[in-house]
Write a protein that holds these residues in place. Sequence first.
Motif, short mmCIF file in Angstrom:
data_model
loop_
_atom_site.label_atom_id
_atom_site.label_comp_id
_atom_site.label_asym_id
_atom_site.label_seq_id
_atom_site.Cartn_x
_atom_site.Cartn_y
_atom_site.Cartn_z
N ARG B 188 41.05 68.45 66.92
CA ARG B 188 39.95 69.40 66.69
C ARG B 188 38.92 68.83 65.73
O ARG B 188 38.10 69.57 65.19
CB ARG B 188 40.52 70.71 66.12
N ASN B 189 38.98 67.54 65.54
CA ASN B 189 38.03 66.92 64.62
C ASN B 189 36.74 66.57 65.35
O ASN B 189 36.77 65.93 66.39
CB ASN B 189 38.69 65.67 64.05
N SER B 190 35.63 66.98 64.81
CA SER B 190 34.38 66.80 65.56
C SER B 190 34.03 65.32 65.71
O SER B 190 33.44 64.92 66.71
CB SER B 190 33.24 67.55 64.88
N THR B 191 34.39 64.48 64.74
CA THR B 191 34.12 63.04 64.88
C THR B 191 34.79 62.52 66.14
O THR B 191 34.18 61.83 66.96
CB THR B 191 34.72 62.27 63.69
N ASN B 194 33.41 64.06 69.46
CA ASN B 194 32.14 63.49 69.87
C ASN B 194 32.29 62.09 70.45
O ASN B 194 31.59 61.72 71.38
CB ASN B 194 31.18 63.41 68.67
#
Lengths: 182, 369, 170
Positions: B188-191, B194
Amino acid sequence: MVLDEKDRKTWEELGDFFRGKSMWMMHFCTGCGAIELPPAMTSRFDMERIGMGPMATPRQSDVLLVTGYLSAKTLRRVIYSYEQMLNPKYVIGFGSCTLNGGVYYDSYSTINKLDNYIPVDVFVAGCMPRPEAVMNAFKDLMDKIKAGTANGWKKYQENKEWYEENQKLALGEVDVKDEFHE
Amino acid sequence: MRELKLFLGPNHPGMHGNFSVHLYVDGDIVKRARPLPGMLHRGFEKLMERRLWTNNIALIPRICVVEPDINEMVYAMGAEALGNIEVPERAHWIRMIILELARIGIHMMAFGGIGGPTGLYTGPNWAITERDLILDIFEEITGARVYHMYIVVGGVRKDLPKGIEKKIENVLDKLEGRLSEYEDLILRNSTIINRTKDNIVLPEEVARELGVTGIGLRTSSGKAYDIRKVDPYARYDQVEFEVPVANYSDAYTRLETKYKEVKQSIRIIRQVLEKMPKDGPVRAKVSTGSALKWRIPKGQVFSHIESSRGEYGYYIVSDGSRQPYRIAVRGASYPQGLLGIEKYLPGTRLDDVAIWLDTMGVCAPEIDR
Amino acid sequence: MNSMNKIIEDIKSKYNVLNIEQPTKQQVSFDFESRDIHAILAYLKSIGWNQLTFLTCVDFIDDKEFQLVFILMNWETGITIQVRTRLDREKPLFKTIVPIFPGAKFYERDVHEFFGVEFEGNEDSKKGLFLELWDDIPPMRKDFDPQKYSDKKYAKRDYNVDFKKEGEER
């Protein structure tokens, strides 16, 4: 060229003292021993707390860790990398394969004696050495540097012809121009 | 437009093992890519012909460094098929424990390892420490952290030590408790989202064309193509587990699948600990007299198992003598590691090359042998 | 087991099979003449064996022959088929199977490098892949001695001998 530690000048002694406190090892997994480096680097064994860490490029690193067997093809890259490193530079031979070939003693593609091609300061025996052994080897190397006895790089400069002759015998040509035959 | 040649590896922090990819780039788009394997070539196939059947047990785990147990298993399976050796019931279950623990270990390393190319170094730090718990279990069972030499022809080398079941369960509990934190940290980490979502897509036709197996094939085709299900070995037909699949294979899906497989492996080990016979022999006698005189009957067999990267197999030829006549190794990452790089990397961005290597599971030592 | 018998009967009726073996219950191997191989591979691909798992070679030096082994996998039934053929060891020549299985490209290169089998139509296969500046016969051939090559090229470490047998030199 000073090969005897007693002839060290004061500034060299001082330099060695500080060098022995922080070691940057080059990030080059030459063989299977590299699998024990992540545990040694990350939070369980955490080698950084005793002053050693990974470094991405050869030009900024002090130590070349030869982790395990070297095939002739890798030896070529190791020599390129070693020659790119700046003096003073140190080499740790890691695992039995760098000492005498280990289980690959009769293989047609791996070398059997690393210190024939590049000078080695510390050897770690075993297959595979544990993370504690890696750190122990670093500690030994640090002590050797502080005492002024880790002089592999000077030996390499003085006996360049001898090393080059050995490299040629094992590799044929040290520089490869066309890897893909295109 | 100018073409520039860049080297990814062998000494590059984004590279897994001693492997090199030469990239010809225009801006940051890859125009041509050439894999350069062979830097870990030790000539295993030749060495195995020169050793006795027993001596090879010490040699084979070293073919794949990150997951050595699969080598021992395929070798044992092949020799057992040729020699008609019956493996004791308890040994089958112990083998499953070892194989699934190893699978968790390598998936943890690959799952956390995505932190390398994406620049999130908490991932590797956590995952490798957690993997060390599994290595501790291995050390207690087999005496070694990395190369176990535990699964041998006819069973396993020795019985499990007393009380290890409790310790395995503790480790599994601890891992399972931590998994939700990994989900927060990585999935769930946006880095990571993406960088991996809709990136490095592997369509089903490409997977079929290359011969990619394992997670790559399962996430692109949506079918449970897993050798544990399709052609069960050991006692995988007696435990319940699911094979996570998906219909769209981007880097994120493959990462998520690894995460789901860890959960399934934990489930399998729990069932094994419950169902396995509590005592009994663990090693069948393979020959009378000295192990040095041990012969395997004539024949040719391809034994395969499901590794973390796909179908892993040995082609074993015996001529009835004390040494194998020929053993050929089918590394699971051969298709994606060589032809996949040459044919399907062009067009991707330069910084995504490491994500291909990471999520497709390119393991250099098994390609080079 | 039904599908297993079906495929064996099917292949037997369509092609000239020299030999059939069944090493395990999910595996069958057929021996063919080398000129039939391409037709058989194409046929097997069309009926579900659409993955080339492996392509390798075995050196039968006593028979003066190479054996090429194509291993195909059917994921629906889980049946593995070995398709095998023999080539003359003096002039090992085979037509490439890349048009049927594109994934074979690097396997052919591998076989060429380690055994010296030539694959007509796959030009890339003649380039070296794993070995660099190799200067001997292909290393996986049975008449190649790795110990001798290693002794010639790579220096060995000398050890002090603590104990020697009677009559031994040194």
